[in-house]
Design a protein around this motif. Sequence first.
Motif, PDB file in Angstrom:
ATOM      1  N   ILE A  95      -9.475  -2.372   3.536  1.00 37.38           N
ATOM      2  CA  ILE A  95      -8.904  -1.970   2.251  1.00 37.38           C
ATOM      3  C   ILE A  95      -9.763  -2.467   1.094  1.00 37.38           C
ATOM      4  O   ILE A  95     -10.089  -1.718   0.166  1.00 37.38           O
ATOM      5  N   VAL A  96     -10.142  -3.743   1.142  1.00 34.77           N
ATOM      6  CA  VAL A  96     -10.961  -4.306   0.071  1.00 34.77           C
ATOM      7  C   VAL A  96     -12.305  -3.583  -0.002  1.00 34.77           C
ATOM      8  O   VAL A  96     -12.793  -3.246  -1.090  1.00 34.77           O
ATOM      9  N   LYS A 142      -1.877   4.447  -2.158  1.00 35.10           N
ATOM     10  CA  LYS A 142      -1.488   5.348  -1.068  1.00 35.10           C
ATOM     11  C   LYS A 142      -2.663   6.180  -0.558  1.00 35.10           C
ATOM     12  O   LYS A 142      -2.882   6.259   0.664  1.00 35.10           O
ATOM     13  N   PRO A 143      -3.438   6.825  -1.446  1.00 38.64           N
ATOM     14  CA  PRO A 143      -4.578   7.611  -0.957  1.00 38.64           C
ATOM     15  C   PRO A 143      -5.604   6.761  -0.206  1.00 38.64           C
ATOM     16  O   PRO A 143      -6.185   7.223   0.784  1.00 38.64           O
ATOM     17  N   ALA A 144      -5.818   5.527  -0.665  1.00 34.99           N
ATOM     18  CA  ALA A 144      -6.797   4.663   0.001  1.00 34.99           C
ATOM     19  C   ALA A 144      -6.358   4.351   1.423  1.00 34.99           C
ATOM     20  O   ALA A 144      -7.149   4.432   2.375  1.00 34.99           O
ATOM     21  N   LEU A 145      -5.087   3.978   1.602  1.00 29.32           N
ATOM     22  CA  LEU A 145      -4.588   3.669   2.946  1.00 29.32           C
ATOM     23  C   LEU A 145      -4.603   4.909   3.835  1.00 29.32           C
ATOM     24  O   LEU A 145      -4.901   4.827   5.031  1.00 29.32           O
ATOM     25  N   ARG A 179       2.102   0.566   3.575  1.00 29.69           N
ATOM     26  CA  ARG A 179       2.972  -0.512   3.148  1.00 29.69           C
ATOM     27  C   ARG A 179       2.754  -0.703   1.653  1.00 29.69           C
ATOM     28  O   ARG A 179       1.651  -0.500   1.161  1.00 29.69           O
ATOM     29  N   LYS A 180       3.794  -1.086   0.946  1.00 30.91           N
ATOM     30  CA  LYS A 180       3.711  -1.215  -0.505  1.00 30.91           C
ATOM     31  C   LYS A 180       2.675  -2.268  -0.897  1.00 30.91           C
ATOM     32  O   LYS A 180       2.397  -3.195  -0.136  1.00 30.91           O
ATOM     33  N   PRO A 181       2.098  -2.152  -2.110  1.00 28.06           N
ATOM     34  CA  PRO A 181       1.174  -3.191  -2.581  1.00 28.06           C
ATOM     35  C   PRO A 181       1.793  -4.581  -2.557  1.00 28.06           C
ATOM     36  O   PRO A 181       1.086  -5.573  -2.382  1.00 28.06           O
TER      37      PRO A 181
END
Length: 238
Positions: free
Chosen positions: A40-41, A152-155, A163-165
Amino acid sequence: MLEWGLKKKLVVENPWADVHVSVAPKQRPQPFTLTEISAIVHKFRSDPELNHYADYVEFKFGCGLRTGEAAAVLWRHCSPECDRIWIGESLSNGSRKSTKTNKARTVPLTPRLQHPLLDRRPTIPHGPLDLIFTSTNGCAIDSKNFCNRYWKPALAKLGIDYRKPYNTRHTLISHGLESGMNPVAIASLTGHNVRTLYENYAGLVNPPKLPDLLPALNAVLHPVSEVDSPVSHRDTSQ
């Protein structure tokens, strides 16, 4: 309201005293794995459409702040060396208020979190009342907008279950406890009430272990036969 009614003798007792509402337990979402965190990072750092929020995302993973706390941090909350951050305010719907527990805390930052802040200070004109993390138009980060347009698009592109931020906070606490960190220390860093932390993460604090009965069951269900027994193969000709 009830206390006021009792004080004014408009009611003589609490009519809801014997009413008990049962709330079904909810399973907590799974924390992000270390592999997922890294992906993610990296996605936010490498994607031009997401890069503006890369420091913000890494800060949330690394500090375990509540979403409103991360959005509220100002440059005046940061130490001159960017090695400590004061957390005492929260930002929601443009309104600045105290933290959820009405208590402030100072969080020591790791070098990994310190360096991006140091890099931002010389290049971004700022005053003590300026936000450290902003939206692409320079305003306070709107949590819903950030989640829908970037998180959302990144995940989804990474194939990671949504999962929520806010789960970044749950992730830091979970990994900290699983690594053996003192729960009181984690509560101090994350602004948790110690009792609440124990209640919510009891399974990760000295987690109980089931007794392993399978070896004993195997001996009962699959006894060694005389054919398989090493005794039956001994040389008895002597």
